[in-house]
Design a protein around this motif. Sequence first.
Motif, short mmCIF file in Angstrom:
data_model
loop_
_atom_site.label_atom_id
_atom_site.label_comp_id
_atom_site.label_asym_id
_atom_site.label_seq_id
_atom_site.Cartn_x
_atom_site.Cartn_y
_atom_site.Cartn_z
N HIS A 1 6.09 2.81 2.95
CA HIS A 1 4.69 2.89 2.55
C HIS A 1 4.51 2.33 1.14
O HIS A 1 3.60 1.53 0.88
CB HIS A 1 4.29 4.37 2.60
CG HIS A 1 2.85 4.64 2.36
ND1 HIS A 1 2.09 5.34 3.23
CD2 HIS A 1 2.03 4.34 1.34
CE1 HIS A 1 0.86 5.45 2.76
NE2 HIS A 1 0.82 4.85 1.60
N THR A 2 5.39 2.71 0.22
CA THR A 2 5.30 2.27 -1.17
C THR A 2 5.57 0.78 -1.31
O THR A 2 4.89 0.09 -2.09
CB THR A 2 6.28 3.08 -2.04
OG1 THR A 2 6.00 4.47 -1.88
CG2 THR A 2 6.17 2.70 -3.50
N ILE A 3 6.55 0.26 -0.57
CA ILE A 3 6.84 -1.17 -0.64
C ILE A 3 5.64 -1.99 -0.18
O ILE A 3 5.28 -2.99 -0.80
CB ILE A 3 8.11 -1.50 0.18
CG1 ILE A 3 9.34 -0.96 -0.53
CG2 ILE A 3 8.24 -3.00 0.40
CD1 ILE A 3 10.61 -1.04 0.29
N GLY A 4 5.02 -1.57 0.91
CA GLY A 4 3.82 -2.26 1.38
C GLY A 4 2.69 -2.21 0.36
O GLY A 4 2.00 -3.21 0.13
N ASP A 5 2.52 -1.06 -0.29
CA ASP A 5 1.47 -0.93 -1.30
C ASP A 5 1.73 -1.81 -2.52
O ASP A 5 0.82 -2.44 -3.06
CB ASP A 5 1.34 0.53 -1.75
CG ASP A 5 0.70 1.40 -0.70
OD1 ASP A 5 0.16 0.87 0.29
OD2 ASP A 5 0.75 2.64 -0.87
N VAL A 6 2.98 -1.86 -2.96
CA VAL A 6 3.32 -2.67 -4.14
C VAL A 6 3.15 -4.15 -3.84
O VAL A 6 2.62 -4.92 -4.66
CB VAL A 6 4.76 -2.35 -4.62
CG1 VAL A 6 5.24 -3.35 -5.66
CG2 VAL A 6 4.83 -0.94 -5.18
N ALA A 7 3.57 -4.58 -2.65
CA ALA A 7 3.41 -5.98 -2.28
C ALA A 7 1.92 -6.35 -2.24
O ALA A 7 1.51 -7.40 -2.77
CB ALA A 7 4.06 -6.24 -0.92
N ALA A 8 1.11 -5.50 -1.63
CA ALA A 8 -0.32 -5.77 -1.57
C ALA A 8 -0.95 -5.74 -2.96
O ALA A 8 -1.87 -6.52 -3.25
CB ALA A 8 -1.00 -4.75 -0.66
N ALA A 9 -0.45 -4.88 -3.84
CA ALA A 9 -0.99 -4.80 -5.20
C ALA A 9 -0.71 -6.09 -5.97
O ALA A 9 -1.59 -6.59 -6.69
CB ALA A 9 -0.40 -3.60 -5.93
N PHE A 10 0.49 -6.63 -5.83
CA PHE A 10 0.80 -7.90 -6.51
C PHE A 10 -0.09 -9.03 -5.99
O PHE A 10 -0.60 -9.84 -6.78
CB PHE A 10 2.27 -8.29 -6.34
CG PHE A 10 3.15 -7.76 -7.44
CD1 PHE A 10 3.12 -8.29 -8.70
CD2 PHE A 10 4.02 -6.71 -7.19
CE1 PHE A 10 3.93 -7.81 -9.72
CE2 PHE A 10 4.83 -6.21 -8.19
CZ PHE A 10 4.79 -6.77 -9.46
N LEU A 11 -0.28 -9.09 -4.69
CA LEU A 11 -1.13 -10.14 -4.12
C LEU A 11 -2.58 -9.97 -4.57
O LEU A 11 -3.25 -10.95 -4.92
CB LEU A 11 -1.01 -10.14 -2.60
CG LEU A 11 0.35 -10.59 -2.07
CD1 LEU A 11 0.51 -10.24 -0.60
CD2 LEU A 11 0.54 -12.07 -2.29
N GLY A 12 -3.06 -8.73 -4.55
CA GLY A 12 -4.43 -8.48 -5.00
C GLY A 12 -4.60 -8.79 -6.48
O GLY A 12 -5.64 -9.33 -6.89
N LEU A 13 -3.60 -8.45 -7.28
CA LEU A 13 -3.67 -8.74 -8.70
C LEU A 13 -3.70 -10.24 -8.95
O LEU A 13 -4.46 -10.73 -9.81
CB LEU A 13 -2.49 -8.10 -9.43
CG LEU A 13 -2.44 -8.27 -10.94
CD1 LEU A 13 -3.67 -7.66 -11.59
CD2 LEU A 13 -1.17 -7.63 -11.49
#
Length: 141
Positions: free
Chosen positions: A61-73
């Motif tokens: 769950h956390t890995i998916g969130d961090v990956a999406a956060a980098f892309l969104g950023l």
Amino acid sequence: MTNTRPLPEQPGYGSGHGYGQGPHPAHRYVEPAVPPVAPVAPAPQRRRDGSGIRRAALVIHTIGDVAAAFLGLWIVLYLLEANHANVFVGFVEDVADALSWWSQDIFTMDTESLRVLLNYGLPAVLYLAVGHGIAMRLRRF
């Protein structure tokens, strides 16, 4: 004036057994005889509360969130025209490129900002959906 009356005798304290000498031997409590019980060693037990599965679900769950956060950023930094010479902006761009290598140039638009939004937004949504979906399935076990 002081009261000098003697205190009354307590029940169970017979002749010769005044205060401070304890109860008469016939009135002492004797524990009933109980046969000794052989000690039983506890059986080794394994934890079956699923804590390992829950931890794995949390990591995914956390890995998916961090990956999406980098892309969104990266999308936000690009749309706000951040300085590409900045170290932080370059780092975020490199991470976003590494995470979305498979989706580069899926959408070829004339508008550059829309192209970046779609080419980096699609993997962000997929990382979120896949990470949360796998985590949810693991937690059901």
